[in-house]
Structures are given as C-alpha cells and as structure tokens.
Design an enzyme around this catalytic site. Structure first.
Site, PDB file in Angstrom:
ATOM      1  N   SER A 183       0.840  -1.199   0.000  1.00 46.81           N
ATOM      2  CA  SER A 183       0.000   0.000   0.000  1.00 46.81           C
ATOM      3  C   SER A 183       0.875   1.248   0.000  1.00 46.81           C
ATOM      4  CB  SER A 183      -0.919   0.019   1.227  1.00 46.81           C
ATOM      5  OG  SER A 183      -0.150   0.101   2.418  1.00 46.81           O
TER       6      SER A 183
ATOM      7  N   ASP B 291       5.412  -7.658   1.637  1.00 41.64           N
ATOM      8  CA  ASP B 291       4.602  -6.981   2.643  1.00 41.64           C
ATOM      9  C   ASP B 291       4.256  -7.986   3.725  1.00 41.64           C
ATOM     10  OD1 ASP B 291       2.932  -4.155   2.629  1.00 41.64           O
ATOM     11  OD2 ASP B 291       1.924  -5.693   3.808  1.00 41.64           O
TER      12      ASP B 291
ATOM     13  N   ASP C  23       7.680 -10.240   7.061  1.00 45.43           N
ATOM     14  CA  ASP C  23       7.665  -9.471   8.307  1.00 45.43           C
ATOM     15  C   ASP C  23       9.092  -8.993   8.529  1.00 45.43           C
ATOM     16  OD1 ASP C  23       7.654  -8.494  10.867  1.00 45.43           O
ATOM     17  OD2 ASP C  23       6.815 -10.279  11.807  1.00 45.43           O
TER      18      ASP C  23
ATOM     19  N   ASN D  21      11.267   0.323   2.642  1.00 44.74           N
ATOM     20  CA  ASN D  21      10.123   1.220   2.783  1.00 44.74           C
ATOM     21  C   ASN D  21       9.191   0.839   3.931  1.00 44.74           C
ATOM     22  OD1 ASN D  21       7.892   3.138   1.594  1.00 44.74           O
ATOM     23  ND2 ASN D  21       6.913   1.127   1.751  1.00 44.74           N
TER      24      ASN D  21
ATOM     25  N   TYR E 104       9.219   6.585  17.423  1.00 43.62           N
ATOM     26  CA  TYR E 104       9.210   6.725  15.962  1.00 43.62           C
ATOM     27  C   TYR E 104      10.308   7.687  15.509  1.00 43.62           C
ATOM     28  CZ  TYR E 104       7.270   7.658  11.275  1.00 43.62           C
ATOM     29  OH  TYR E 104       7.089   7.807   9.913  1.00 43.62           O
TER      30      TYR E 104
ATOM     31  N   LYS F 121      13.623   6.936  13.196  1.00 43.77           N
ATOM     32  CA  LYS F 121      13.829   7.605  11.911  1.00 43.77           C
ATOM     33  C   LYS F 121      15.140   8.381  11.882  1.00 43.77           C
ATOM     34  CE  LYS F 121      10.133   6.214   9.745  1.00 43.77           C
ATOM     35  NZ  LYS F 121      10.248   5.303   8.584  1.00 43.77           N
TER      36      LYS F 121
END
Length: 260
Positions: A23, A44, A70, A97, A164, A168
C-alpha cells in the site's frame, strides 16, 4: 544518431526489492519501477495486499512476484531475499520502505518499552538486516542501489512520537554509515524523508485538518501523493545516479524549509 551522454537513466531489466509494498508509497514505488521495466519483488507483512499489488502489475503486462515478509523477523528476511534472488536471477536494488508507528506515553513503562522495541525493530534494525542479507547479490550487480525511506521526523521532532522519531533519526545515520562502508564497492546508499503524504497512515486525519496543516507548514500548501515520493526513489536507483551516496533528501513540499 549516436548518443552523446554515457550514463543510462533506465532501470529496465533491473531486479528491485520493495518492502511494505502492499500500500501507500511502497505500492506506488513497486508500480513505478514495474512501469519502467524492472522486475519487482513485492513484499509486505500482509500476504493479500502484496499479492494484489503483484497481480496489478502483472495484469498491466509487467514483471512482479509477491512475497510475505515481516521485516522484524530476521530469519524470514534471509529466506525471502534468497528466494527473490533465485527467482529473478539476482538483485540490483533494495528499497527499505516498510514501517508503521507504535505510540505510547512516556509515563506508561511497559507500553512505552514495548513500543520502543517494536519501533526500532521495524523501522531501523530491519533496514540493516535487509541490506546485509542482500549484499552478496548486490555485489554481483553493475549498478547496486539501496534507498532507505525515513521521514521528516528523522530531521526534526514532533511531540508524542518519541520512539518513531528516534528510529527515523537512526535511519538517516545508518544511511550515512552504510554509504561510507559500501562506497568502495560502488554500492550507493541514500535516504528519502517524506513529509505529509496521502497514505494509509494519514487517512485517519480529516481532510479539512490536512488542508489546514499543509497551508501552515508546507511551501506548496498541500499534501503529497505517494508517486511523488516514488519518483525520487526511482531517480536515485538509475545507473546514472552513480555519484550520489549518503544523501538525505526531503520530499516534503517544502516543510523543512518553511519558517513562517
């Protein structure tokens, strides 16, 4: 008429692995590379969405195959990458990604520790594991490329996203470190930091709130589309992009430059 330039801008025939390709930006990336003639490994955690994207690509007459992956599972990473290389006959390009957010209050010890661990496993540790598992195949390519997808949260910080944001920021540092380690082999490693993009992660934000945020925070006054990120990923993976490595590139409509 003979060409004057020497470097190719085509990824036709290249073999590309895209994680989180079921997606959003992952799907847009997989479809774009397929449109440009690449063989796409669509991976995915959700088997159904991965297969749907692979079916979409093959129905359009292009080359793709789906794998369930996974990215927090080290053994599955090794197995899937080996299978991809066997199926397509190699691997030229890796697009890290896959990702999701794991939120928790700083005051909630157990929940925060769990969210922290999951964030680092999925958003950071998986990147280096996938790269390391791919290296034997990338070393056989004449134009090996790695692109890590981070976030503008890897360039700054927003309240309430501690784990998060830490992950990142780690991706941008990992990108630079890998670029230094692998540069002598001609393997380029770059990082894209998307800003506000229309994906499943932002679907829950009301449209009016999106518009207000974009007008206040971005130079272009709008959210981006997944393909706009995918196009920059594609550019970094062209054989012609052979002298770009260690770059951290915001694709954010000017969010990181706006001061008022």
């Amino acid at each position: 008429m003979a060409r004057i330039s020497k470097l190719s801008r085509s990824v036709s025939g290249r073999i590309v692995l895209v994680t989180g390709a079921g997606s959003g930006m992952g799907r847009a990336t997989a479809c774009l590379f397929a449109d440009e003639g690449a063989h796409v490994a669509v991976t995915d955690i959700n088997a159904e969405t991965a297969q749907a994207v692979a079916d979409e690509i093959t129905a359009a007459g292009h080359s793709a195959k789906a794998w369930t992956l996974d990215v927090a599972d080290r053994d599955q990473i090794k197995s899937v990458i080996a299978d991809i290389a066997t199926h397509f006959g190699g691997l030229d390009i890796v697009i890290n990604n896959a990702g999701r957010g794991f939120g928790a209050s700083l005051e909630d010890d157990d929940a925060f520790d769990e969210g922290w661990g999951k964030s680092l496993d999925v958003l950071l540790t998986s990147h280096q594991r996938i790269v390391r598992a791919s290296l034997p195949h990338l070393r056989q390519s004449d134009a090996p490329r790695i692109v890590n997808i981070a976030s503008t949260e890897g360039l700054g910080a927003t309240a309430g996203k501690t784990a998060y944001i830490a992950a990142k920021h780690g991706v941008t540092g990992l990108t630079r470190a890998l670029a230094m380690d692998l540069g002598k082999e001609g393997i380029t490693v770059n990082c894209i930091c998307p800003g506000p993009i229309r994906t499943a992660m932002t679907d829950r934000v009301p449209e009016e709130d999106k518009q207000i945020y974009a007008r206040r925070r971005t130079a272009l006054r709008r959210y981006g589309d997944p393909e706009e990120v995918a196009q920059i990923t594609l550019s970094l993976c062209m054989p012609a992009s052979s002298y770009i490595t260690g770059a951290i590139i915001p694709v954010d409509g000017g969010l990181t430059i706006r001061r008022g």
